[in-house]
Design a protein around this motif. Structure first.
Motif, PDB file in Angstrom:
ATOM      1  N   LEU A   1      10.502  -3.217  -6.713  1.00 33.90           N
ATOM      2  CA  LEU A   1       9.844  -3.736  -5.527  1.00 33.90           C
ATOM      3  C   LEU A   1       8.544  -2.977  -5.312  1.00 33.90           C
ATOM      4  O   LEU A   1       8.511  -1.741  -5.355  1.00 33.90           O
ATOM      5  N   VAL A   2       7.456  -3.730  -5.093  1.00 31.74           N
ATOM      6  CA  VAL A   2       6.151  -3.146  -4.790  1.00 31.74           C
ATOM      7  C   VAL A   2       5.674  -3.769  -3.486  1.00 31.74           C
ATOM      8  O   VAL A   2       5.594  -4.990  -3.371  1.00 31.74           O
ATOM      9  N   LEU A   3       5.381  -2.930  -2.506  1.00 30.92           N
ATOM     10  CA  LEU A   3       4.824  -3.394  -1.240  1.00 30.92           C
ATOM     11  C   LEU A   3       3.344  -3.060  -1.213  1.00 30.92           C
ATOM     12  O   LEU A   3       2.936  -1.971  -1.624  1.00 30.92           O
ATOM     13  N   PHE A   4       2.534  -4.010  -0.714  1.00 34.02           N
ATOM     14  CA  PHE A   4       1.091  -3.807  -0.670  1.00 34.02           C
ATOM     15  C   PHE A   4       0.516  -4.469   0.570  1.00 34.02           C
ATOM     16  O   PHE A   4       1.128  -5.356   1.164  1.00 34.02           O
ATOM     17  N   LYS A   5      -0.659  -4.020   0.946  1.00 32.68           N
ATOM     18  CA  LYS A   5      -1.385  -4.621   2.064  1.00 32.68           C
ATOM     19  C   LYS A   5      -2.616  -5.326   1.511  1.00 32.68           C
ATOM     20  O   LYS A   5      -3.020  -5.101   0.396  1.00 32.68           O
ATOM     21  N   GLY A   6      -3.200  -6.147   2.324  1.00 32.69           N
ATOM     22  CA  GLY A   6      -4.387  -6.861   1.881  1.00 32.69           C
ATOM     23  C   GLY A   6      -4.014  -8.276   1.491  1.00 32.69           C
ATOM     24  O   GLY A   6      -4.807  -9.004   0.917  1.00 32.69           O
ATOM     25  N   GLY A   7      -2.856  -8.650   1.781  1.00 31.95           N
ATOM     26  CA  GLY A   7      -2.105  -9.885   1.662  1.00 31.95           C
ATOM     27  C   GLY A   7      -2.667 -11.101   0.953  1.00 31.95           C
ATOM     28  O   GLY A   7      -3.731 -11.110   0.384  1.00 31.95           O
ATOM     29  N   GLU A   8      -1.872 -12.074   1.023  1.00 30.51           N
ATOM     30  CA  GLU A   8      -2.061 -13.410   0.485  1.00 30.51           C
ATOM     31  C   GLU A   8      -2.535 -13.431  -0.968  1.00 30.51           C
ATOM     32  O   GLU A   8      -3.363 -14.250  -1.343  1.00 30.51           O
ATOM     33  N   ARG A   9      -2.013 -12.565  -1.755  1.00 33.70           N
ATOM     34  CA  ARG A   9      -2.275 -12.614  -3.198  1.00 33.70           C
ATOM     35  C   ARG A   9      -1.153 -13.402  -3.833  1.00 33.70           C
ATOM     36  O   ARG A   9      -0.004 -13.301  -3.423  1.00 33.70           O
ATOM     37  N   GLU A  10      -1.486 -14.160  -4.819  1.00 38.02           N
ATOM     38  CA  GLU A  10      -0.453 -14.898  -5.542  1.00 38.02           C
ATOM     39  C   GLU A  10      -0.394 -14.377  -6.963  1.00 38.02           C
ATOM     40  O   GLU A  10      -1.419 -14.146  -7.600  1.00 38.02           O
ATOM     41  N   PHE A  11       0.825 -14.202  -7.438  1.00 39.92           N
ATOM     42  CA  PHE A  11       1.039 -13.683  -8.780  1.00 39.92           C
ATOM     43  C   PHE A  11       1.864 -14.673  -9.570  1.00 39.92           C
ATOM     44  O   PHE A  11       2.795 -15.284  -9.048  1.00 39.92           O
ATOM     45  N   ALA A  12       1.526 -14.808 -10.846  1.00 41.35           N
ATOM     46  CA  ALA A  12       2.272 -15.685 -11.739  1.00 41.35           C
ATOM     47  C   ALA A  12       3.329 -14.870 -12.467  1.00 41.35           C
ATOM     48  O   ALA A  12       3.099 -13.710 -12.819  1.00 41.35           O
ATOM     49  N   GLU A  13       4.473 -15.462 -12.691  1.00 43.06           N
ATOM     50  CA  GLU A  13       5.527 -14.788 -13.439  1.00 43.06           C
ATOM     51  C   GLU A  13       4.994 -14.408 -14.814  1.00 43.06           C
ATOM     52  O   GLU A  13       4.343 -15.203 -15.488  1.00 43.06           O
ATOM     53  N   GLY A  14       5.217 -13.160 -15.211  1.00 41.31           N
ATOM     54  CA  GLY A  14       4.753 -12.662 -16.500  1.00 41.31           C
ATOM     55  C   GLY A  14       3.351 -12.072 -16.465  1.00 41.31           C
ATOM     56  O   GLY A  14       2.928 -11.423 -17.421  1.00 41.31           O
ATOM     57  N   GLN A  15       2.623 -12.294 -15.377  1.00 39.95           N
ATOM     58  CA  GLN A  15       1.276 -11.740 -15.236  1.00 39.95           C
ATOM     59  C   GLN A  15       1.358 -10.217 -15.161  1.00 39.95           C
ATOM     60  O   GLN A  15       2.177  -9.662 -14.435  1.00 39.95           O
ATOM     61  N   SER A  16       0.529  -9.538 -15.921  1.00 42.70           N
ATOM     62  CA  SER A  16       0.541  -8.074 -15.929  1.00 42.70           C
ATOM     63  C   SER A  16      -0.190  -7.536 -14.705  1.00 42.70           C
ATOM     64  O   SER A  16      -1.266  -8.010 -14.351  1.00 42.70           O
ATOM     65  N   VAL A  17       0.422  -6.543 -14.059  1.00 39.20           N
ATOM     66  CA  VAL A  17      -0.134  -5.939 -12.851  1.00 39.20           C
ATOM     67  C   VAL A  17      -0.131  -4.425 -13.032  1.00 39.20           C
ATOM     68  O   VAL A  17       0.847  -3.857 -13.515  1.00 39.20           O
ATOM     69  N   THR A  18      -1.223  -3.791 -12.636  1.00 38.99           N
ATOM     70  CA  THR A  18      -1.291  -2.330 -12.626  1.00 38.99           C
ATOM     71  C   THR A  18      -1.322  -1.880 -11.169  1.00 38.99           C
ATOM     72  O   THR A  18      -2.162  -2.327 -10.400  1.00 38.99           O
ATOM     73  N   VAL A  19      -0.386  -1.007 -10.836  1.00 36.73           N
ATOM     74  CA  VAL A  19      -0.251  -0.523  -9.467  1.00 36.73           C
ATOM     75  C   VAL A  19      -0.347   0.998  -9.470  1.00 36.73           C
ATOM     76  O   VAL A  19       0.292   1.662 -10.276  1.00 36.73           O
ATOM     77  N   ILE A  20      -1.143   1.520  -8.551  1.00 31.23           N
ATOM     78  CA  ILE A  20      -1.162   2.953  -8.287  1.00 31.23           C
ATOM     79  C   ILE A  20      -0.619   3.096  -6.871  1.00 31.23           C
ATOM     80  O   ILE A  20      -1.110   2.442  -5.948  1.00 31.23           O
TER      81      ILE A  20
END
Length: 166
Positions: free
Chosen positions: A101-120
Motif C-alpha cells: 500500500l502506498v498513500l500519496f497526496k496531490g490526488g486524482e492520478r490514475e495508474f494502469a495495472e503493470g505500470q512501473s512507479v518509483t516512490v520515495i
C-alpha cells in the motif's frame, strides 16, 4: 701533511658535517625527512578503491517486518491496483510485500495495472484511523487487509508512461 693542515681539515670536515645535518633536519614541509635522515619507504602505500556498497531490491526487504519503520526508502515496482485517489497498491515482492500500500497526496492520478512507479517515501505501519482523514480514505473496508502492516507514505511518486494499449 702537517699537523696544522690535518687539524684544519678535520675542523673543516666537522663544520661541513654540522652544516649539512642542520640543513637536512626534520621539516614539516617534507614528511620524508626524519631527524635529518631521509628515509625511503620499503612498501608503496596501499590505496583501496572498492566500489560503494549498493543494495538491490532483492536484498532490501523493507516491508517484510517492522525493522525499517520510520526509514525513508525508494521503491520501483509495477502497479497492482489503483485503489483510490490517494492510494495505490504496488507488486513489491522484491521489497518484501506482494501488495504494498502506498498513500500519496496531490490526488486524482490514475495508474494502469503493470505500470512501473518509483516512490520515495517513509515506511510506516498502517492504521486506517491514523491516515483516513489526511489521505481521503473513505471506504475503510478497502484497507482492512493492510491493518498493522508496513506501507509507504509517499513524498515523491513518479509513474512511467503506461504501456500502449492496442
Amino acid at each position: 701533511m702537517s699537523r696544522r693542515t690535518g687539524r684544519g681539515l678535520a675542523v673543516g670536515a666537522a663544520l661541513a658535517l654540522a652544516i649539512g645535518l642542520t640543513g637536512c633536519g626534520a621539516d614539516d614541509d617534507n614528511p620524508a625527512a626524519d631527524g635529518g635522515v631521509f628515509t625511503t619507504p620499503t612498501e608503496a602505500p596501499t590505496t583501496t578503491t572498492e566500489p560503494p556498497t549498493t543494495t538491490t531490491a532483492a536484498e532490501t526487504q523493507y516491508f517484510a517486518n517492522s525493522d525499517h519503520v520510520g526509514e525513508q526508502v525508494a521503491v520501483t515496482a509495477p502497479v497492482d491496483t489503483d485503489l483510490t485517489e490517494g492510494a495505490v497498491v504496488l507488486d513489491a515482492g522484491a521489497y518484501g510485500d506482494d501488495s504494498l500500500l502506498v498513500l500519496f497526496k496531490g490526488g486524482e492520478r490514475e495508474f494502469a495495472e503493470g505500470q512501473s512507479v518509483t516512490v520515495i517515501g517513509t515506511v510506516r505501519q498502517f492504521s486506517y484511523d491514523d491516515y483516513a482523514d489526511d489521505y481521503g480514505l473513505v471506504e475503510s473496508a478497502l484497507f482492512d487487509v493492510y491493518a498493522n502492516e508496513e506501507f509507504l507514505v509517499a513524498d515523491s511518486l513518479v509513474a512511467e508512461s503506461p504501456a500502449p494499449t492496442s
